[in-house]
Design an enzyme around this catalytic site. Structure first.
Site, PDB file in Angstrom:
ATOM      1  N   ASN A 228       0.857  -1.438   0.090  1.00 29.34           N
ATOM      2  CA  ASN A 228       0.158  -0.173   0.549  1.00 29.34           C
ATOM      3  C   ASN A 228       0.961   0.733  -0.318  1.00 29.34           C
ATOM      4  O   ASN A 228       1.698   1.469   0.814  1.00 29.34           O
ATOM      5  CB  ASN A 228      -0.534   0.057   1.696  1.00 29.34           C
ATOM      6  CG  ASN A 228      -2.025   1.210   1.538  1.00 29.34           C
ATOM      7  OD1 ASN A 228      -1.500   1.959   0.659  1.00 29.34           O
ATOM      8  ND2 ASN A 228      -2.263   1.128   2.599  1.00 29.34           N
TER       9      ASN A 228
ATOM     10  N   LYS B  58      -0.104   4.500  -0.098  1.00 27.77           N
ATOM     11  CA  LYS B  58      -0.654   5.400   0.599  1.00 27.77           C
ATOM     12  C   LYS B  58       0.011   6.750  -0.413  1.00 27.77           C
ATOM     13  O   LYS B  58      -0.461   6.873  -1.372  1.00 27.77           O
ATOM     14  CB  LYS B  58      -0.552   5.422   1.577  1.00 27.77           C
ATOM     15  CG  LYS B  58      -0.204   4.253   2.785  1.00 27.77           C
ATOM     16  CD  LYS B  58       0.185   4.645   4.693  1.00 27.77           C
ATOM     17  CE  LYS B  58      -0.527   3.101   4.801  1.00 27.77           C
ATOM     18  NZ  LYS B  58       0.447   2.712   5.889  1.00 27.77           N
TER      19      LYS B  58
ATOM     20  N   HIS C 130      -9.139   1.822   5.478  1.00 23.71           N
ATOM     21  CA  HIS C 130      -7.802   2.040   6.646  1.00 23.71           C
ATOM     22  C   HIS C 130      -7.885   2.784   7.296  1.00 23.71           C
ATOM     23  O   HIS C 130      -9.013   3.296   7.519  1.00 23.71           O
ATOM     24  CB  HIS C 130      -6.782   1.953   5.265  1.00 23.71           C
ATOM     25  CG  HIS C 130      -5.717   2.178   5.834  1.00 23.71           C
ATOM     26  ND1 HIS C 130      -5.431   3.115   6.779  1.00 23.71           N
ATOM     27  CD2 HIS C 130      -4.414   1.007   5.536  1.00 23.71           C
ATOM     28  CE1 HIS C 130      -3.520   2.877   6.905  1.00 23.71           C
ATOM     29  NE2 HIS C 130      -3.710   1.667   6.070  1.00 23.71           N
TER      30      HIS C 130
ATOM     31  N   GLU D 227      -6.700   4.686   8.299  1.00 21.65           N
ATOM     32  CA  GLU D 227      -6.378   6.661   7.749  1.00 21.65           C
ATOM     33  C   GLU D 227      -7.283   6.743   7.236  1.00 21.65           C
ATOM     34  O   GLU D 227      -7.545   8.271   7.972  1.00 21.65           O
ATOM     35  CB  GLU D 227      -5.175   6.584   7.170  1.00 21.65           C
ATOM     36  CG  GLU D 227      -3.478   6.329   7.519  1.00 21.65           C
ATOM     37  CD  GLU D 227      -2.554   5.124   7.392  1.00 21.65           C
ATOM     38  OE1 GLU D 227      -2.328   5.473   5.203  1.00 21.65           O
ATOM     39  OE2 GLU D 227      -2.006   5.027   7.371  1.00 21.65           O
TER      40      GLU D 227
ATOM     41  N   GLU E  78      -4.750  -4.481  10.460  1.00 21.21           N
ATOM     42  CA  GLU E  78      -3.822  -3.939  11.132  1.00 21.21           C
ATOM     43  C   GLU E  78      -3.791  -2.953  12.623  1.00 21.21           C
ATOM     44  O   GLU E  78      -5.169  -1.850  12.500  1.00 21.21           O
ATOM     45  CB  GLU E  78      -3.706  -2.565   9.947  1.00 21.21           C
ATOM     46  CG  GLU E  78      -3.425  -3.452   8.397  1.00 21.21           C
ATOM     47  CD  GLU E  78      -3.482  -1.952   7.473  1.00 21.21           C
ATOM     48  OE1 GLU E  78      -2.374  -2.608   7.418  1.00 21.21           O
ATOM     49  OE2 GLU E  78      -3.846  -1.437   7.631  1.00 21.21           O
TER      50      GLU E  78
ATOM     51  N   GLY F 100       3.027   1.995  10.968  1.00 21.15           N
ATOM     52  CA  GLY F 100       4.540   3.187  10.715  1.00 21.15           C
ATOM     53  C   GLY F 100       5.163   3.563  12.607  1.00 21.15           C
ATOM     54  O   GLY F 100       5.758   4.687  12.061  1.00 21.15           O
TER      55      GLY F 100
ATOM     56  N   SER G 237       3.907  -2.607  10.071  1.00 22.44           N
ATOM     57  CA  SER G 237       6.043  -2.302  10.251  1.00 22.44           C
ATOM     58  C   SER G 237       6.299  -3.633  10.112  1.00 22.44           C
ATOM     59  O   SER G 237       7.232  -4.247  10.597  1.00 22.44           O
ATOM     60  CB  SER G 237       5.741  -1.748  11.991  1.00 22.44           C
ATOM     61  OG  SER G 237       5.394  -0.796  12.163  1.00 22.44           O
TER      62      SER G 237
HETATM   63  P1  13P Z   1       3.202   0.544   7.706  1.00 19.03           P
HETATM   64  O1  13P Z   1       4.370  -0.830   6.715  1.00 19.03           O
HETATM   65  O2  13P Z   1       4.225   1.511   6.938  1.00 19.03           O
HETATM   66  O3  13P Z   1       3.496   0.036   9.110  1.00 19.03           O
HETATM   67  O4  13P Z   1       1.663   0.498   7.194  1.00 19.03           O
HETATM   68  C1  13P Z   1       0.610  -0.287   7.168  1.00 19.03           C
HETATM   69  C2  13P Z   1      -0.006  -0.724   6.576  1.00 19.03           C
HETATM   70  O5  13P Z   1      -0.668   0.848   6.638  1.00 19.03           O
HETATM   71  C3  13P Z   1      -0.464  -0.626   5.159  1.00 19.03           C
HETATM   72  O6  13P Z   1      -1.644  -0.750   4.759  1.00 19.03           O
END
Ligand code: 13P
Length: 253
Positions: free
Chosen positions: A13, A15, A99, A101, A169, A175, A215
């Site tokens: 992803n 983002k 997601h 976010e 997640e 992150g 992560s």
């Molecule tokens: P990270 O791998 O950067 O922690 O992000 C995970 C994520 O949100 C994938 O959708």
């Protein structure tokens, strides 16, 4: 752990990262995968602006492509939004919905996520539905309850192992460099599998891919991917560079 119907999936992803220059990373990934046959599917989910070009770039590869969000409706007066049907036209075969976010930045409810997953199905896309608890929820002992609520609230009618993937997640792992212990991952993934059994029947639920995200790095991929009921990864930061992403895919080589 895997099953024979659908291979595990390692999806990147991107983002809100990626310009035309980033297509070089996709090409580098194709080069790294050349001649290799990992025991998993591989997917890249770039931002909307790159979907057509990425689709062309990946055309002769085994790497699939997904989008990161879609609008519930097929057309209409929704400035700035993108319909699942538009995404399908780019060659994408999947769409991430819900997601954390988006749940946080855009206040997306389970009801809206469910409508988006329905839209993805309507357009023939696999819906990758994301769920996961915050650190406060975990510390309050509400992890399983929160994941159940999100799963039940976000899973549309007609969801099955062919058209739906669940991504667990934990928000606090995204992150941050912090990951749950393998026991914690096993507990939640096993719980999700059991809840899916109640929603679609145990036989179908056994085939649904449940990805872990948060992560994931080359250094921890092997350990996390070996956890029972983990059928792949949804990778953020470490999917942006071909070498790192390949290092995660290597868990399946
Ligand atoms: P990270 O791998 O950067 O922690 O992000 C995970 C994520 O949100 C994938 O959708």
């Amino acid at each position: 752990m895997s099953n024979t119907t659908f291979p595990p999936l390692v999806a990147g992803n991107w983002k809100m990262n990626g310009t035309l220059a980033s297509l070089d990373e996709a090409k580098a990934l194709m080069a790294r995968l050349d001649g290799k046959t990992p025991a998993c599917d591989v997917m890249l989910c770039p931002p909307f602006t790159l979907l057509f070009k990425m689709g062309e770039t990946l055309a002769d590869s085994t790497i699939a492509m997904g989008a990161q969000d879609c609008h519930p409706k097929e057309t209409g007066a929704h400035t700035g939004d993108i319909a699942a049907e538009m995404i399908a036209e780019t060659g994408a075969t999947a769409c991430i919905v819900g997601h954390s976010e988006r749940r946080t930045d855009h206040g997306e409810s389970n009801e809206l996520v469910k409508a988006k997953a329905e839209a993805a199905h309507r357009a023939g896309l696999v819906a990758i539905i994301c769920i996961g608890e915050t650190i406060d929820q975990r510390e309050a002992g509400r992890t399983l309850q929160v994941n159940t609520e999100q799963l039940k609230g976000s899973l549309p009618e007609g969801a099955n192992a062919a058209n739906t993937i669940i991504a667990y997640e934990p928000v606090w792992a995204i992150g941050t460099g912090h990951t749950p212990t393998t026991d914690q991952v096993a507990e939640v993934h096993g719980h999700i599998r059991a809840e899916l059994g109640g929603l679609m029947g145990a036989e179908e639920a056994a085939k649904v891919r449940i990805l872990y995200g948060g992560s994931v790095k080359p250094a921890n991929a092997q350990e996390l991917m070996a956890v029972e009921n983990v059928n792949g990864a949804l990778v953020g930061g470490a999917s942006l560079k071909a070498d790192d992403f390949f290092g995660i895919i290597e868990a399946y080589l």
